[in-house]
Design an enzyme around this catalytic site. Sequence first.
Site, PDB file in Angstrom:
ATOM      1  N   GLU A  19       0.880  -1.168   0.000  1.00 37.23           N
ATOM      2  CA  GLU A  19       0.000   0.000   0.000  1.00 37.23           C
ATOM      3  C   GLU A  19       0.911   1.209   0.000  1.00 37.23           C
ATOM      4  OE1 GLU A  19      -1.769   2.912   2.964  1.00 37.23           O
ATOM      5  OE2 GLU A  19      -2.465   0.911   3.550  1.00 37.23           O
ATOM      6  N   CYS A  62      -1.454   8.595   4.829  1.00 40.59           N
ATOM      7  CA  CYS A  62      -1.525   8.421   3.375  1.00 40.59           C
ATOM      8  C   CYS A  62      -2.922   8.734   2.858  1.00 40.59           C
ATOM      9  CB  CYS A  62      -1.107   7.011   2.986  1.00 40.59           C
ATOM     10  SG  CYS A  62      -2.057   5.712   3.794  1.00 40.59           S
TER      11      CYS A  62
END
Length: 593
Positions: free
Chosen positions: A159, A193
Amino acid sequence: RRGDLIGAMIVDGAKTVTEADVEVSEAVDFARYYARTLRETADELLDCRMEPLGVVVVTPPWNFPLSIPAGGVLAALAAGNAVVLKPAPEAVLVGSWLATCLWDAGVPREILQFLPCPDDETGRGLVTDPRVGAVILTGSVETARLFLGWRPDLTLFAETSGKNAIVITSLADRDQAVRDLVRSAFGHNGQKCSAASLAICEAEVYDDADFRRQLRDAAASLDVGSAWEPTSRITPLTQAPGAALRRALTVLDEGEEWLLEPRPATDNAQLWSPGIKLGVRPGSFFHRTECFGPVLGLMRAEHLDQAIELANAQPFGLTSGIQTLDDREIARWVDRIEAGNLYVNRPITGAIVGRQPFGGWKASSVGPGAKAGGPNYVLQLARWRQASRPAGDDARLPETTAALLERCVADLSDEDARALVRASASSYARAWRRHFGREHDPSAIRGERNVFRYRPWRRVIARGTSARPETAAALCQVLLAASVAGTRLTLSLSPDSRPWRWLAECEGVELVSEAEAGFVERLAHPGDAERLRAWEPISTAVRAAANGTGVTVIDAPVLANGRLELRWYLREQTVSRVVHRYGSVDDGGDRVR
């Protein structure tokens, strides 16, 4: 242990108590969710055999030092793997506490090993060690590419980065939009993020002086100080600002101005007050660069379609949000936005395990792409073999799939291959009806709609040969799976393949015959292809070419089991929508449209 874990996160990462407490709860959620994942899918996988990947290295980030490593470790263990936990150098204390908790809970030290080490040749040696079966990474896309450059055949589940935008239309509740935007942009100092880095406002909102003032005042009111102070909302950055963040905090590019100028603390170079930029231009540094800190940029759009284009005009696709009270605008945005986690009239951070499985599209994900906290995450951390043919199904196949199946079996000379392909088609269609073709909202919370769904990849490149009965059957399985999933194929066959000319007539299939050199060149310029499905072994040169352009390689055995095989032709998306107004539930809007 909750208090100890919270304290460790404050020491390592200057997290507020509120942010740290949520991480402990998320780690517990991961443990419970992954423990039941395989049980819930067991009945669909009876015809397959599961094998662990071996040793899985978990390399988590420093911004979520407990929940993210806990999720990776627990999922890998649930799939039967041994795990090496390499914490971020900035979060060794938290990693140590996590490992200790799991050891004390009964996980053998031989199965879970804790290996703090610097991100230098030692870390490289760990990632490239041939005894490592896979790596779970949460970090930048540059780090993911670095790992694949070191070891092109690495099985990597990553990710990666995000540059996330909230679209605010003229039909939004502007008070709510300001609240959700400030929370999304400045929670944990923007070091998420999933954080909102951009607000793309329709002209009427952008030009509204009251909206700007309200946004400025809301951000300026956040208390800036030590993480040990309970009132602090902006705390020191975990790391000193890097080049991108320092530029974002200190430099105005052409057309930009400060709505709220960020200021460093006089006694701590890592403590900055929030910043808000006006006038961010399309294609500019701040529009397309992940900065990872307490700075927000505002962009002006003439209408919703332009706002969507601006949000999509970047390599990342992690989270995205919209603020509007108009169902038509919501439907248009949900249909066109390119991101893995979508949020409607709510903050775009704080995904909850099982309720909002988390993971991105485009350069925000490297690898197979199953979402953390979702139904496929543990499944991808194992090797699956077909042990027997799937059970039959009397239900009729979709017309296009049925026609494709008949063409396939007509050209297969081996009776076992024909039977396998027929069973595969039935299993694929059944998996589509029961799982992949449906929207799922397992939490079923009144006042919210948290939909987990699948969308077809724009294009998948399929590579192999049809020269032998078993490879011809695998080719047919790939064609049928893509047909059921509604995914377009570029079918690249090696020159020794059988001349099945009807393949060129298949809807959604581009047929090419090429040797490996030509195929490597194709991967260097993949167009809209995002994934390679290979049914034969591929060379290091092919892997390196795919890695270089961000094409994910899937070379697991082609399975007749639809619940497992169809994963490779579809990408996952979560759409989370608030469907109440201050406690009054809008049942008419209680669905994704």
